[in-house]
Design an enzyme around this catalytic site. Structure first.
Site, PDB file in Angstrom:
ATOM      1  N   GLU A 224      -3.119   3.595 -10.414  1.00  0.00           N
ATOM      2  CA  GLU A 224      -2.091   3.548 -11.465  1.00  0.00           C
ATOM      3  C   GLU A 224      -2.704   3.100 -12.787  1.00  0.00           C
ATOM      4  OE1 GLU A 224       0.405   1.089  -8.849  1.00  0.00           O
ATOM      5  OE2 GLU A 224       2.011   2.537  -9.218  1.00  0.00           O
TER       6      GLU A 224
ATOM      7  N   GLU B  62       0.756   2.680  -0.887  1.00  0.00           N
ATOM      8  CA  GLU B  62       1.754   1.605  -0.819  1.00  0.00           C
ATOM      9  C   GLU B  62       2.738   1.764   0.324  1.00  0.00           C
ATOM     10  OE1 GLU B  62       0.575   2.967  -3.540  1.00  0.00           O
ATOM     11  OE2 GLU B  62       0.378   1.489  -5.151  1.00  0.00           O
TER      12      GLU B  62
HETATM   13  C1  3H9 Z   1      -0.225  -1.945  -4.880  1.00  0.00           C
HETATM   14  O1  3H9 Z   1      -1.197  -1.566  -5.451  1.00  0.00           O
HETATM   15  C2  3H9 Z   1       1.128  -2.123  -5.521  1.00  0.00           C
HETATM   16  C3  3H9 Z   1       1.252  -1.456  -6.856  1.00  0.00           C
HETATM   17  O2  3H9 Z   1       1.583  -0.119  -6.719  1.00  0.00           O
HETATM   18  C4  3H9 Z   1       2.354  -2.080  -7.680  1.00  0.00           C
HETATM   19  C5  3H9 Z   1       2.358  -3.523  -7.935  1.00  0.00           C
HETATM   20  C6  3H9 Z   1       3.428  -3.956  -8.914  1.00  0.00           C
HETATM   21  N1  3H9 Z   1      -5.480  -6.802  -1.901  1.00  0.00           N
HETATM   22  O3  3H9 Z   1     -10.116  -2.755   4.830  1.00  0.00           O
HETATM   23  P1  3H9 Z   1     -11.346  -3.575   4.676  1.00  0.00           P
HETATM   24  C7  3H9 Z   1      -9.285  -6.994   1.544  1.00  0.00           C
HETATM   25  S1  3H9 Z   1      -0.261  -2.370  -3.248  1.00  0.00           S
HETATM   26  C8  3H9 Z   1      -6.079  -7.862  -1.337  1.00  0.00           C
HETATM   27  O4  3H9 Z   1     -11.878  -4.243   5.880  1.00  0.00           O
HETATM   28  P2  3H9 Z   1     -12.821  -1.206   3.962  1.00  0.00           P
HETATM   29  C9  3H9 Z   1      -9.073  -6.979   3.032  1.00  0.00           C
HETATM   30  O5  3H9 Z   1      -8.038  -7.840   3.394  1.00  0.00           O
HETATM   31  C10 3H9 Z   1      -1.933  -2.180  -2.784  1.00  0.00           C
HETATM   32  N2  3H9 Z   1      -7.070  -7.768  -0.426  1.00  0.00           N
HETATM   33  O6  3H9 Z   1     -12.527  -2.762   3.969  1.00  0.00           O
HETATM   34  C11 3H9 Z   1     -10.427  -7.431   3.540  1.00  0.00           C
HETATM   35  O7  3H9 Z   1     -10.486  -8.833   3.355  1.00  0.00           O
HETATM   36  P3  3H9 Z   1     -11.322  -9.751   4.337  1.00  0.00           P
HETATM   37  C12 3H9 Z   1      -2.249  -0.780  -2.500  1.00  0.00           C
HETATM   38  C13 3H9 Z   1      -7.449  -6.547  -0.074  1.00  0.00           C
HETATM   39  O8  3H9 Z   1     -14.036  -1.050   3.156  1.00  0.00           O
HETATM   40  C14 3H9 Z   1     -11.389  -6.781   2.554  1.00  0.00           C
HETATM   41  O9  3H9 Z   1     -10.601  -6.476   1.395  1.00  0.00           O
HETATM   42  N3  3H9 Z   1      -3.576  -0.709  -1.916  1.00  0.00           N
HETATM   43  C15 3H9 Z   1      -6.848  -5.407  -0.605  1.00  0.00           C
HETATM   44  O10 3H9 Z   1     -12.758  -0.661   5.343  1.00  0.00           O
HETATM   45  C16 3H9 Z   1     -12.046  -5.528   3.068  1.00  0.00           C
HETATM   46  O11 3H9 Z   1     -11.039  -4.656   3.557  1.00  0.00           O
HETATM   47  C17 3H9 Z   1      -3.784  -0.665  -0.607  1.00  0.00           C
HETATM   48  O12 3H9 Z   1      -2.878  -0.656   0.186  1.00  0.00           O
HETATM   49  C18 3H9 Z   1      -5.826  -5.562  -1.568  1.00  0.00           C
HETATM   50  N4  3H9 Z   1      -5.222  -4.522  -2.157  1.00  0.00           N
HETATM   51  O13 3H9 Z   1     -11.588  -0.528   3.192  1.00  0.00           O
HETATM   52  C19 3H9 Z   1      -5.219  -0.615  -0.183  1.00  0.00           C
HETATM   53  N5  3H9 Z   1      -7.427  -4.311  -0.044  1.00  0.00           N
HETATM   54  O14 3H9 Z   1     -12.744  -9.316   4.201  1.00  0.00           O
HETATM   55  C20 3H9 Z   1      -5.412  -1.387   1.068  1.00  0.00           C
HETATM   56  C21 3H9 Z   1      -8.356  -4.786   0.802  1.00  0.00           C
HETATM   57  O15 3H9 Z   1     -11.033 -11.137   3.873  1.00  0.00           O
HETATM   58  N6  3H9 Z   1      -6.818  -1.495   1.399  1.00  0.00           N
HETATM   59  N7  3H9 Z   1      -8.376  -6.120   0.790  1.00  0.00           N
HETATM   60  O16 3H9 Z   1     -10.758  -9.462   5.694  1.00  0.00           O
HETATM   61  C22 3H9 Z   1      -7.497  -0.552   2.066  1.00  0.00           C
HETATM   62  O17 3H9 Z   1      -6.979   0.498   2.397  1.00  0.00           O
HETATM   63  C23 3H9 Z   1      -8.923  -0.837   2.409  1.00  0.00           C
HETATM   64  O18 3H9 Z   1      -9.082  -2.229   2.386  1.00  0.00           O
HETATM   65  C24 3H9 Z   1      -9.970  -0.228   1.454  1.00  0.00           C
HETATM   66  C25 3H9 Z   1     -11.351  -0.782   1.836  1.00  0.00           C
HETATM   67  C26 3H9 Z   1      -9.949   1.278   1.617  1.00  0.00           C
HETATM   68  C27 3H9 Z   1      -9.675  -0.611   0.018  1.00  0.00           C
END
Ligand code: 3H9
Length: 697
Positions: free
Chosen positions: A105, A125
């Site tokens: 975004e 999301e």
């Molecule tokens: C959003 O954006 C809302 C907006 O539209 C509007 C707001 C007003 N935040 O998965 P991994 C951490 S909602 C905080 O093992 P990978 C995760 O907990 C968000 N932490 O790695 C982990 O921590 P730890 C929309 C996050 O390489 C570490 O990063 N976004 C977030 O296999 C590694 O994660 C999503 O839903 C976050 N947003 O994959 C994306 N993301 O090491 C969700 C990750 O302490 N994330 N962490 O356990 C993913 O899909 C995968 O983490 C990603 C990396 C592909 C990014």
């Protein structure tokens, strides 16, 4: 500051820097806004590049901030995007690796976007029970059209940058940069430095979709698919608004939907599951940098259903497997089933023939233990009988090289005892796969008293490679999952005695969100399996009462779908459960024998007794240290037992209900003389947390 500011000649570079994935937490958002202001105040700066440090452009909003004051602390993501919209110097997003959610975004609010090939682009999301709340539902349709955007937003699935860049008419990416992204982005920024007016996504019109009823068709398709989840339908509404409303009204509409969704229990449950899955792999006493043992060759003992399914996991991950059996005919049968499973995937178009050929080329079979002597990991999946396991593990201890990991797929037996059959108990661990083992995501890793730390670190790592959610359990009867399930099935039986029918219990469980109620599950899995375990229980734990109804059902040969009748009747070749007069009679006979006058039981009581009986056992499991955390228990149930995802698992569901209320309900259940009144005494941990107004999670 979690974003850095640097000058590269006449271009300012703002780098998001909030490991691990540059989540847009408050400090990062402030860094972007301040960097933009600095760039605008500096007359030498002609353009701005925004990029991400490390392994992501940005993974989106910082999910850990949700439902805390930090999430809306100024500047919020809207303020960041407004600052970008108002920029008077061109801003170029330089995207690599991952641009998701709020990260995408933010990029969509920049004037230009350049991208490295292979980047994952997503608005995921919906998987967290929300919708893109910082303009994504309004901006993405303007650059990718309604069809592609709707699909991405409703599914939450990532698309590859190079594929999106090729789409006809797309305005998402201005350039794909092979090679050094920052250098390419700087060069691009200089090319557009004098552009006037600056292009802005908000000024574009959403192109109308080819088919006007796309929104209705999508809503209809989501009716069953999105059961229990409010977010997907609201995603559709928001994308429709991008077509029918002006930009600002669309943003306002999106904001209202976001605020509603972020407060729902469903969204909280999904976020709990997101973090629960990642936390489960962390073991407090096993350092993250523990050296791993090499796992390049796997051997599986037993070519039955489990052995075959387990082998497929490793073949899928490109790891060679040797299957060992005692007789050629067992081997032939097992390998035949494995091949058929794969071929069915090819027939359905889920797997390419050449991929299948590659996987099968990694598979060998043998009748001779000598052939697996050099395996790195051996997984025993033989008959669930301690004497058989003893034979196998003694043989493995004799034959397999030192340092190899010896695992048992036992679902009920004592892993410490199994380890004691070897002279290397430190190398023995339980790897409890769930059937069908190539499909189910759960892997219970049973840590024995002697299991070495590097064995634990290695199997947790292997689990990730084969795409399992690994949850560690200590040694106890049934481990985490089956030990809790026993209470659930016991309650299901008592409910029949007291007045419910199998169909009423199943319907109530299914309305709660289980894919199938306990009796339909029994008919599918085979009622004889539970019967076999109960018979052992009757001698081991004579005080643990079960209803006799299930035993009589089995004595009549009603094992379930495989015998054409179980808790229900079945028409030949069909799976539709039909209420059975015979079972009804068995139930009534048992009520008479126990002197019970049947009563009307509410669905609420049915679900309460089924679920909170598991919670009470779960609390004991936590107290005993069998599970490390409540979220681990929830992960077991979400990934292995079909517990409704939107409820976040049994322990999370208890937290949501309120532990004081759960305790009060248990006290009520305790008054029921037919039930196991001693069992319903709230576990000390549960009673304590409830009294203190706390939660499990
Ligand atoms: C959003 O954006 C809302 C907006 O539209 C509007 C707001 C007003 N935040 O998965 P991994 C951490 S909602 C905080 O093992 P990978 C995760 O907990 C968000 N932490 O790695 C982990 O921590 P730890 C929309 C996050 O390489 C570490 O990063 N976004 C977030 O296999 C590694 O994660 C999503 O839903 C976050 N947003 O994959 C994306 N993301 O090491 C969700 C990750 O302490 N994330 N962490 O356990 C993913 O899909 C995968 O983490 C990603 C990396 C592909 C990014």
């Amino acid at each position: 500051m979690s974003a850095t500011y640097e000058l590269h000649g006449d271009v300012a570079v703002i780098t998001l820097n909030n490991p691990p994935v540059n989540g847009l937490g408050h400090a990062t958002r402030s860094g972007v806004v301040e960097g933009l202001a600095k760039a605008h105040a500096d007359a030498t700066v002609k353009a701005v590049v925004i990029t991400g440090a490390g392994k992501a452009f940005s993974g989106g909003a910082d999910i850990r901030e949700f439902n805390t004051p930090k999430a809306s602390a100024k500047p919020d993501l809207h303020d960041v995007n407004t600052a970008l919209d108002n920029a008077t110097k061109p801003v170029v997003a330089a995207i690599h690796s991952v641009a998701m959610g709020g990260g995408l975004e933010l990029a969509l609010s920049c004037n230009y976007r350049v991208v490295a090939p292979g980047a994952q682009i997503a608005l995921p999301e919906v998987k967290l029970g929300i919708l893109p709340g910082a303009g994504g539902t309004q901006r993405l349709p303007r650059v990718l059209g309604v069809e592609t955007s709707l699909n991405m937003i409703v599914s939450g699935e990532p698309a590859k940058s190079e594929a999106l860049a090729k789409a006809a008419g797309q305005k998402l990416f201005d350039r794909v940069i092979e090679g050094d992204l920052l250098q390419g982005a700087l060069a691009f920024a200089r090319e557009v430095a004098a552009a006037k007016p600056l292009p802005r996504v908000r000024d574009l019109k959403t192109p109308p979709p080819a088919s006007a009823d796309i929104f209705e068709t999508t809503r209809a398709a989501l009716k069953t698919k999105a059961r229990g989840f409010p977010a997907p339908l609201r995603c559709v509404d928001a994308v429709e608004a991008a077509l029918n409303k002006g930009f600002d009204d669309g943003i306002e509409f999106e904001r209202q939907q976001f605020e509603f969704l972020v407060g729902t229990n469903e969204s909280k449950a999904l976020r709990h599951a997101f973090f629960g899955e990642r936390t489960a792999s962390k073991l407090p006493d096993v350092p993250e940098d523990t050296p791993l043992r090499k796992i390049e060759k796997v051997a599986v003992i037993g070519a039955g259903t489990m052995g075959g399914g387990i082998s497929m996991n490793f073949l899928n991950a490109g790891i060679p497997v040797t299957i060992l059996e005692t007789k050629q005919e067992f081997l032939d049968r097992g390998l035949g089933v494995l091949r058929k499973n794969y071929e069915a995937q090819v027939a359905k178009g889920k797997l390419k023939q050449e991929v299948l050929d590659k996987r099968l080329a990694l598979l060998t079979s043998t009748l001779d233990y000598a052939a697996i002597a050099d395996a790195d990991l051996v997984i025993e999946a033989v008959y669930e009988d301690i004497a058989v396991k003893e034979q196998v593990f003694k043989k493995l201890d004799e034959v397999v090289r030192q340092g190899a990991i010896l695992a048992s797929n036992t679902s009920t037996l004592d892993v410490d005892k199994i380890a004691s059959f070897t002279k290397r108990p430190q190398d023995v661990v339980g790897l409890h796969f769930f059937s069908p083992a190539n499909v189910m995501r759960l892997l219970e890793v049973v840590r024995g008293k002697a299991t070495a730390k590097d064995v634990m670190a290695t199997v947790m790592n292997v689990a990730k490679k084969i795409k399992k959610v690994a949850v560690v359990s200590g040694v106890c009867d049934g481990f985490i999952g089956n030990r809790m399930l026993e209470q659930y099935t016991r309650q299901a039986g008592f409910l029949l005695e007291e007045g419910a029918s199998p169909q009423q219990v199943d319907k109530a469980a299914e309305a709660f969100g289980f894919a199938m109620g306990p009796f339909r599950v029994g008919d599918l899995a085979g009622n004889d399996v539970g019967w076999y375990i109960r018979k052992r229980r009757y001698t081991e734990k004579p005080n643990l009462r079960y209803t006799k109804i299930g035993d009589v059902v089995c004595e009549r040969g009603r094992f379930g779908q495989k015998t054409g009748k179980g808790w229900y009747d079945y028409e030949a070749g069909k799976r539709e459960p039909i209420p059975s007069a015979e079972v009804q009679q068995i139930i009534e006979d048992e009520r008479k024998a126990r002197g019970i006058t049947p009563r009307q039981i509410s669905d609420e009581e049915i679900v309460g007794r089924l679920v909170f009986s598991m919670v009470n056992e779960g609390a004991k499991i936590l107290e005993e240290g069998i599970a490390l955390r409540a979220s681990d228990i929830d992960m077991v149930y979400l990934t292995g037992y079909g517990f409704p995802l939107f409820r976040g698992g049994p322990m999370f569901h208890a937290d949501t209900t309120g532990l004081a209320k759960v305790v009060a309900l248990m006290k009520d259940y305790q008054k029921n003389p037919n039930d196991d009144t001693a069992f319903w005494e709230p576990a000390p941990l549960l009673a304590k947390l409830a009294a203190e107004g706390k939660t499990f999670n």
